[in-house]
Design an enzyme around this catalytic site. Structure first.
Site, short mmCIF file in Angstrom:
data_model
loop_
_atom_site.label_atom_id
_atom_site.label_comp_id
_atom_site.label_asym_id
_atom_site.label_seq_id
_atom_site.Cartn_x
_atom_site.Cartn_y
_atom_site.Cartn_z
CE1 TYR A 156 11.04 -3.69 77.59
CE2 TYR A 156 10.38 -2.54 79.59
CZ TYR A 156 11.17 -2.62 78.46
OH TYR A 156 12.09 -1.64 78.19
CE LYS A 160 14.48 -4.25 78.31
NZ LYS A 160 15.75 -4.03 77.54
CB THR A 193 14.10 6.44 72.39
OG1 THR A 193 13.42 5.40 73.11
CG2 THR A 193 15.17 7.07 73.25
#
Length: 256
Positions: A156, A160, A193
């Site tokens: 990740y 990113k 989220t």
């Protein structure tokens, strides 16, 4: 509604939930036509349906170049132009460099980085045809994890961080080419989220909120609209002198 995005057409990946769905609602509220793009058909259609005549759904697997070409063509067929691309689709994975498999590494990069590359490549090629009156904007959702690292975030972090530098390269390319297109990256921390559902399922919502909130100087998770209004600003011509920038929305984490 202030019509900040009047006349603009936006395509939002990952639009079926989370930051993408919130951005779709806010951009439509501000006058944009919005193409909600996602691999999740039922949820994506539901988001688009809530937008009424301002919304349209397209199925998009961001790792497929053919899917990207078809989605952009459908957006043009439906609304006649494309001015804004929001690359919001992404997945997370919490594994160390020793624990992660090559297959997992490649999957994270395929969705979180390759998908953004394909969006930028084909999005810029189309947006540049429609910026004679309204400026174009590519907005890439990275993460605070694209700036600061975690021991268990190998893939990740890598993907990113790649989005962060890719965005700057795209920005410079568009500027050098004389396109009226800006490209910026956005770096949220923990936003409440569905991407946090793996923690919610593990700890329960209340404990998850507390555990993650303690890592943020402001003391809580972010709300989707706290990112969404920044996306509206970047999509609008209010940000017309802003390109190659990184917008950090992290409750103070990177200040430490």
């Amino acid at each position: 509604m202030t019509d900040r995005l009047a006349g603009k057409v936006a395509l939002i990946t990952g639009g079926a939930s989370g930051l993408g769905a919130n951005a779709a609602a806010l951009m439509a509220q501000e006058g944009a036509k919005v193409v909600v793009a996602d691999i999740a058909v039922d949820r994506g259609r539901a988001v688009a349906d809530k937008l009424g005549s301002a919304g349209h759904f397209v199925k998009l697997d961001v790792t497929s170049e053919d899917n990207w070409k078809a989605a952009i063509a459908e957006a043009i067929d439906k609304f006649g132009a494309l001015h804004v691309l929001v690359n919001s689709a992404g997945i997370g994975l919490g594994k160390t460099v020793e624990d992660i498999t090559l297959e997992e590494w490649r999957r994270v990069h395929a969705i979180d980085l390759d998908g953004v590359f394909l969006g930028c490549k084909h999005g810029v090629a189309e947006i540049k045809k429609h910026t004679h009156r309204l400026g174009g904007s590519v907005i890439n959702i990275s993460s605070i994890s694209g700036i600061i690292a975690g021991a268990n975030m190998a893939a990740y972090n890598s993907a990113k961080a790649g989005v962060r530098l890719l965005s700057k390269s795209v920005a410079l390319h568009c500027a050098k080419s004389g396109y009226n297109i800006r490209c910026n990256s956005v770096h949220p921390t923990f936003i409440d989220t569905p991407i946090l559902d793996r923690y919610r399922d593990r700890f329960g919502n209340e404990v998850m909120q507390q555990k993650l909130g303690r890592q943020v100087p402001i003391g809580r998770l972010g709300r989707p609209e706290e990112v969404g209004w920044a996306l509206v600003f970047l999509a609008s011509d209010e940000s017309s002198f802003m390109t190659g920038s990184e917008v950090v929305i992290d409750g103070g984490i990177s200040a430490m």
